[in-house]
Design a protein around this motif. Structure first.
Motif, PDB file in Angstrom:
ATOM      1  N   ASP A 136       0.854  -1.188   0.000  1.00 37.09           N
ATOM      2  CA  ASP A 136       0.000   0.000   0.000  1.00 37.09           C
ATOM      3  C   ASP A 136       0.890   1.237   0.000  1.00 37.09           C
ATOM      4  O   ASP A 136       1.781   1.369   0.839  1.00 37.09           O
ATOM      5  CB  ASP A 136      -0.917   0.022   1.223  1.00 37.09           C
ATOM      6  CG  ASP A 136      -1.914  -1.130   1.224  1.00 37.09           C
ATOM      7  OD1 ASP A 136      -2.230  -1.662   0.133  1.00 37.09           O
ATOM      8  OD2 ASP A 136      -2.388  -1.506   2.313  1.00 37.09           O
ATOM      9  N   LEU A 137       0.621   2.140  -0.935  1.00 31.51           N
ATOM     10  CA  LEU A 137       1.429   3.339  -1.113  1.00 31.51           C
ATOM     11  C   LEU A 137       0.624   4.570  -0.717  1.00 31.51           C
ATOM     12  O   LEU A 137      -0.510   4.738  -1.163  1.00 31.51           O
ATOM     13  CB  LEU A 137       1.860   3.449  -2.582  1.00 31.51           C
ATOM     14  CG  LEU A 137       2.570   4.721  -3.020  1.00 31.51           C
ATOM     15  CD1 LEU A 137       3.861   4.935  -2.249  1.00 31.51           C
ATOM     16  CD2 LEU A 137       2.828   4.672  -4.529  1.00 31.51           C
ATOM     17  N   PHE A 138       1.241   5.425   0.103  1.00 32.50           N
ATOM     18  CA  PHE A 138       0.593   6.657   0.551  1.00 32.50           C
ATOM     19  C   PHE A 138       1.560   7.820   0.379  1.00 32.50           C
ATOM     20  O   PHE A 138       2.755   7.673   0.574  1.00 32.50           O
ATOM     21  CB  PHE A 138       0.171   6.537   2.020  1.00 32.50           C
ATOM     22  CG  PHE A 138      -0.755   5.385   2.253  1.00 32.50           C
ATOM     23  CD1 PHE A 138      -2.108   5.503   1.967  1.00 32.50           C
ATOM     24  CD2 PHE A 138      -0.270   4.167   2.701  1.00 32.50           C
ATOM     25  CE1 PHE A 138      -2.963   4.431   2.135  1.00 32.50           C
ATOM     26  CE2 PHE A 138      -1.116   3.085   2.881  1.00 32.50           C
ATOM     27  CZ  PHE A 138      -2.466   3.220   2.591  1.00 32.50           C
ATOM     28  N   GLU A 139       1.007   8.972   0.025  1.00 36.05           N
ATOM     29  CA  GLU A 139       1.832  10.158  -0.197  1.00 36.05           C
ATOM     30  C   GLU A 139       1.870  11.094   0.998  1.00 36.05           C
ATOM     31  O   GLU A 139       2.687  12.006   1.029  1.00 36.05           O
ATOM     32  CB  GLU A 139       1.339  10.904  -1.436  1.00 36.05           C
ATOM     33  CG  GLU A 139       1.561  10.138  -2.714  1.00 36.05           C
ATOM     34  CD  GLU A 139       1.231  10.935  -3.955  1.00 36.05           C
ATOM     35  OE1 GLU A 139       0.836  12.111  -3.843  1.00 36.05           O
ATOM     36  OE2 GLU A 139       1.381  10.379  -5.055  1.00 36.05           O
ATOM     37  N   THR A 140       0.987  10.901   1.972  1.00 33.52           N
ATOM     38  CA  THR A 140       0.978  11.761   3.161  1.00 33.52           C
ATOM     39  C   THR A 140       0.996  10.905   4.425  1.00 33.52           C
ATOM     40  O   THR A 140       0.476   9.785   4.440  1.00 33.52           O
ATOM     41  CB  THR A 140      -0.266  12.667   3.202  1.00 33.52           C
ATOM     42  OG1 THR A 140      -1.430  11.861   3.428  1.00 33.52           O
ATOM     43  CG2 THR A 140      -0.410  13.481   1.919  1.00 33.52           C
TER      44      THR A 140
END
Length: 119
Positions: free
Chosen positions: A53-57
């Motif tokens: 899972d990729l998150f930017e914040t």
């Protein structure tokens, strides 16, 4: 980062992934990264992670940690919102609501320039 540098890193990532596939087989990973996240996600998937899972914040990463248990964390030190070190600190303190084990393996890194700024 130049296109050539990116291609070289991806090649190295693919070679490294083949060497460590058993280590990451079946794991669930969380990446907090606002610049090179898709490349990192591809590398972990190639390394055998079942789910990445990729998150930017940092805020989005913390929200995911309330819902999912992760086997490994990859955290950018500087990103929008809550920074990676703060996310890790909250996981380690394990406030009510986080599903991830407080002792989860974590890699915190930075693309900052100075050696004393890197982790």
């Amino acid at each position: 980062m130049t296109e050539m540098m990116t291609m070289n890193l991806l090649k190295l990532d693919a070679e490294a992934a083949q060497n460590i596939a058993d280590t990451f087989a079946g794991c669930r990973a969380l990446i907090l990264e606002d610049e090179i996240g898709p490349e990192m996600k591809a590398a972990l998937e190639a390394a055998g992670c079942e789910s990445v899972d990729l998150f930017e914040t940092g805020d989005a990463a913390l929200a995911a940690l309330e819902v999912n248990a992760y086997d490994v964390l990859v955290l950018d030190r500087i990103n929008p919102g809550i920074e990676g070190l703060e996310v890790l600190d909250r996981v380690r303190r394990r406030p009510n609501g986080l599903k991830t084990d407080p002792d989860v393996p974590a890699l915190v890194y930075s693309l900052l320039g100075g050696e004393d700024q890197r982790i």
